[in-house]
Structures are given as C-alpha cells and as structure tokens.
Design an enzyme around this catalytic site. Structure first.
Site: not given
Ligand code: UT7
Length: 343
Positions: A115, A270, A300
C-alpha cells in the site's frame, strides 16, 4: 539541481463493478452492505475480467497520464511500476507494460511495497529525475486483486476490502521558472517496520523451503494450503498502526517544511479504510474537503489508490496548480511514507 514535478495524471478501473450486495448475491458471502459500509466506507469495487493483468490496467492509466501531460509513450525514458499483484512471480509488471507501450530498451523496474508502493516508487522516480538519469519517468501503481481474494464467507474479512485498478503519473524536471515558483515534489519521507511483516502478508510461495510450493507426491502438482493461498491480516493491528503512522508522517512533514497542517490545501491519503482517513483528518484538524476519499467507489486498490485519486481530483478541478498537497500511505511490511508536493 531541478526538482521533479508531476506533469500528468491518469487512472483506469475495469468496467465490471461489484457492489457490496453483489458479494452477497453473486458470491454467496455471508456479509451485508451495512457491515462493509459501516466498518470501511466501501460501497463497490471493480473486478477485472479473465486474462487482464496489472500491466493492462496500468497501460490504460498511462495513456491518460501521457495525454494529459501532452506527451506520448516515445517520451518515456524510465518506468517504475508499483504492485503487489504482478502478473507473475517474475519478471515484473513494468517489463510487460513497457512491451505494451512499444518502447523497447527503456528501463523498467518494479517496486514491491504494497500500500506504500506508490510513494516508494515516487521517491525512486524523484531521485532519477533530480539526478538527470530520467527526463520523463512514468510511475504506475496497478493491482489486480480480484484473482487473489478468497471470495467466500471464510475470506470475507479481506475479500470485501480490495478492488482492481491502476493510476499513473508522469514525472519531469522543473523548468527554471517553475523551480523559482517552488513547483514540484518538495520533500519525501519513507519508513518501514519489519517486525510487523507477518501482520499483513500473502505467502503463496515460500522460498525458504524446497520446493517453494509443496508437491503432491502422486501427481507432482503443486499444492498450496489455503492459509498460504490467501492474504492473512491482523486487521486491528493494521488499523491501529496505520492511524498512528499516517498522522506522525504528516506532522513530521509539516515540521520539516515549516508549515502547519492547516496550510495544506489537500491531504491525499491511501484508501484502505474510510474510518482510518477520517481519524487522520480529525487529528490534523482539517475539513472533509481537504481530505478527499474515493474508497467508496474503488475499495482498496493498494499501490493504485493515490494516483487514482490524484487523477480524479485533477480532472474535476479540485487539484490545481500551486496547491500545497500532502500524500500519505501506510501498508503491509509495515511500510509507510509521505510526500509534500507543490502542484
Ligand atoms: O492498506 C492496508 C490494508 N488493510 C487495512 O487497512 C485494514 C485495516 N483494518 C480494518 O479495516 C478492519 O480491521 C476491518 C474492516 C478489516 C475489520 O474490522 P474489525 O472491526 O477489525 O472486525 P473484525 O475482523 O474484528 O471482525 C469483527 C466481526 C467478527 O465476527 P465475531 O467474531 O465478532 O462474531 C468477524 O467474523 O465481524 C465479522 N466480519 C464480518 N462480518 C460481516 C469480518 N468480516 C466481515 C464481513 N461481513 N465482511
């Protein structure tokens, strides 16, 4: 010594638009539009068709950048191509792009800094132009992510984030007059912290082992475990570090250049997550107009996000000659960077 300045910008995204609802309906992923919009800001992304690689996307973006700069491919004397999704393990996408542009002999190099790739590529190109090694340097960020996403419920945390696209800029050396007016890339800073290398990685081939992809003993075919096939990410760790490093990077840039964040006309971030950019904007005390986003429409696109956004901003008149612009990125590695540009 002349300064490098951006003489033209261009972008391209493949025509196939995939909305959040398409992820549910067409790919049968257990997610919702609300979840994705609320956590990331993303509403849709573009996916390339079969057989289309990052150099094809980069070719289209290049045509726009060259035409806006009033140049042709024959003027390009160096290509720097930033991508984490090259057509093949080797050679680099820059070589494929060079062939498509029909300019044999012109040096082409790939930058693999995810990125932050565009800013690393810009820094390399800036050096080439300033030292006179290149007079017209093409800098491209291009990604085809859709082929590397686990488009199932298991892969939903990552699959909903990424899209395909490319952006390009043409760097040239300032004239004496432009130099006097202060035009060009005034300052850049890059950083990395390899202690977090595994926090966002894809290890589809592993050259620490022989063979680099395990072989099925019966068929002789390579077998990749799904943990290695798909990108792995500690989302919260990435989010936290992105916010911190992007803010520090812009603050450091302001200090070094003796300006205040409020003096900046635009901060082009970004596009990884709308929430990250909104947090950075609020911490810098800037208005939404000064920190524009287009992640809503592209997702992204990694090395392509900044040049795509620059190209859109220039086309619709929000980015104008003389503006003070900051570019800032953070990504896998971890790597980060910022640039202070007088447009
Ligand atoms: O350039 C660098 C690229 N990457 C980034 O910048 C990513 C930075 N991080 C993020 O943007 C966030 O961490 C995410 C948007 C990827 C994820 O958000 P989060 O609040 O950290 O969610 P999480 O991964 O901790 O997941 C929370 C819940 C989980 O369910 P449980 O375990 O709480 O029941 C996941 O299974 O959300 C669930 N989940 C989803 N639900 C619906 C994860 N992805 C999805 C989805 N749809 N797409």
């Amino acid at each position: 010594m002349p300064r490098a300045y951006i003489a033209g910008t261009g972008h391209y995204a493949p025509p196939n638009v995939v909305t959040n609802q398409d992820l549910v309906d067409k790919f049968k992923i257990d997610t919702t539009n609300e979840w994705i919009v609320q956590r990331t800001g993303i509403e849709q992304r573009h996916f390339a068709g079969d057989g289309v690689g990052p150099s094809d996307l980069g070719y289209e973006a290049t045509q726009m950048a060259l035409s806006r700069a009033g140049l042709t491919a024959a003027d390009v004397d160096f290509i720097v191509f930033a991508t984490l999704s090259p057509e093949h393990a080797f050679p680099g996408s820059g070589c494929y792009l060079q062939a498509k542009l029909g300019i044999p002999g012109v040096p082409a190099m790939d930058i693999r800094n995810q990125c932050s790739g565009f800013l690393y590529a810009l820094a390399a190109a800036k050096g080439l132009v300033e030292t006179g090694m290149s007079k017209t340097c093409l800098v491209v960020g291009g990604e085809r992510h859709s082929s590397g996403l686990d488009l199932t419920t298991e892969g939903r945390q990552i699959a909903c984030l990424f899209g395909d696209g490319a952006g390009a800029v043409v760097l040239r050396a300032t004239s004496d007059e432009d130099f006097e007016k202060g035009r060009g890339i005034r300052w850049m800073n890059l950083g990395a912290d390899g202690r977090f290398a595994d926090a966002l990685s894809q290890k589809v081939w592993d050259n620490r082992h022989a063979p680099f992809i395990p072989k099925d003993p019966v068929t002789g075919k390579g077998i990749v475990e799904k943990e290695k096939l798909w990108c792995q990410m500690d989302g919260k760790q990435v989010f936290k570090n992105a916010v911190e490093k992007m803010i520090l990077s812009v603050m450091g840039m302001c200090m070094e250049n003796q300006i205040e964040p409020a003096d900046l006309d635009l901060v082009v971030c970004h596009q990884a997550n709308l929430r990250i950019n909104e947090y950075v904007r609020d911490q810098l005390g800037l208005s939404p107009e000064k920190v524009p986003n287009n992640i809503q429409r592209y997702g992204n696109t990694t090395a392509a996000t900044i040049p795509i956004l620059l190209s859109e901003l220039e086309a619709d008149g929000r980015l104008k000659r003389g503006m003070k612009v900051a570019l800032v990125a953070f990504g896998s590695g971890f790597t980060w960077g910022s640039a202070y540009v007088v447009w």
